[in-house]
Design a protein around this motif. Sequence first.
Motif, PDB file in Angstrom:
ATOM      1  N   ALA A  60       0.819  -1.238   0.055  1.00 45.23           N
ATOM      2  CA  ALA A  60      -0.014   0.037  -0.019  1.00 45.23           C
ATOM      3  C   ALA A  60       0.881   1.393  -0.105  1.00 45.23           C
ATOM      4  N   GLU A  61       0.274   2.428  -0.508  1.00 42.55           N
ATOM      5  CA  GLU A  61       0.935   3.511  -0.596  1.00 42.55           C
ATOM      6  C   GLU A  61       0.175   4.686   0.416  1.00 42.55           C
ATOM      7  N   HIS A  62       0.695   5.553   0.715  1.00 44.25           N
ATOM      8  CA  HIS A  62      -0.084   6.758   1.439  1.00 44.25           C
ATOM      9  C   HIS A  62       0.609   8.193   1.060  1.00 44.25           C
ATOM     10  N   MET A  63      -0.181   9.220   1.248  1.00 45.45           N
ATOM     11  CA  MET A  63       0.450  10.465   1.039  1.00 45.45           C
ATOM     12  C   MET A  63       1.195  10.953   2.228  1.00 45.45           C
ATOM     13  N   ARG A  64       2.270  11.484   2.070  1.00 48.16           N
ATOM     14  CA  ARG A  64       2.933  12.279   2.866  1.00 48.16           C
ATOM     15  C   ARG A  64       3.851  13.465   2.443  1.00 48.16           C
ATOM     16  N   LYS A  65       3.854  14.485   3.627  1.00 49.49           N
ATOM     17  CA  LYS A  65       4.352  15.769   3.043  1.00 49.49           C
ATOM     18  C   LYS A  65       6.020  15.919   2.622  1.00 49.49           C
ATOM     19  N   THR A  70       6.551  23.795   2.234  1.00 53.38           N
ATOM     20  CA  THR A  70       6.094  23.914   0.954  1.00 53.38           C
ATOM     21  C   THR A  70       4.657  23.610   0.558  1.00 53.38           C
ATOM     22  N   GLY A  71       4.174  22.697   1.174  1.00 52.01           N
ATOM     23  CA  GLY A  71       2.754  22.019   1.058  1.00 52.01           C
ATOM     24  C   GLY A  71       2.612  21.000  -0.018  1.00 52.01           C
ATOM     25  N   MET A  72       4.102  20.682  -0.466  1.00 56.28           N
ATOM     26  CA  MET A  72       4.088  19.614  -1.505  1.00 56.28           C
ATOM     27  C   MET A  72       4.002  18.230  -0.833  1.00 56.28           C
ATOM     28  N   LYS A  73       3.427  17.304  -1.576  1.00 55.36           N
ATOM     29  CA  LYS A  73       3.249  15.849  -1.061  1.00 55.36           C
ATOM     30  C   LYS A  73       3.645  15.004  -2.235  1.00 55.36           C
TER      31      LYS A  73
END
Length: 105
Positions: A60-65, A70-73
């Motif tokens: 599985a993958e998840h979103m991280r900062k 910067t607000g990029m993920k």
Amino acid sequence: MFDPLSLAVGAGLLGIGWIVGRFGHRTAQGKAINAPATSALCGCGHDLSLHDRKAGACHAEHMRKVGMGTGMKEWARCGCRQYTGPTPLEELFAPPVLPPLDDGR
């Protein structure tokens, strides 16, 4: 032959039972029908279907900062190395037959 008092008490009990059954369980029954199905989850929060059965790694993958402020993920792979959830019933009662094992069995 027929006792009118017993018939009146029986009819009263039948009426009370019908009222309680009709209006008493309405909310509990609606919640049970609309409840989401629960599935066995690993300690990382992912299902058994996302784990490799041989290696045990989670796919599985998840979103991280990324970066500070910067607000990029970005997408990052789950760090779980082995499934720690409940054992499936298939593995308890019958070991997998196919594919054949390479150790000569």
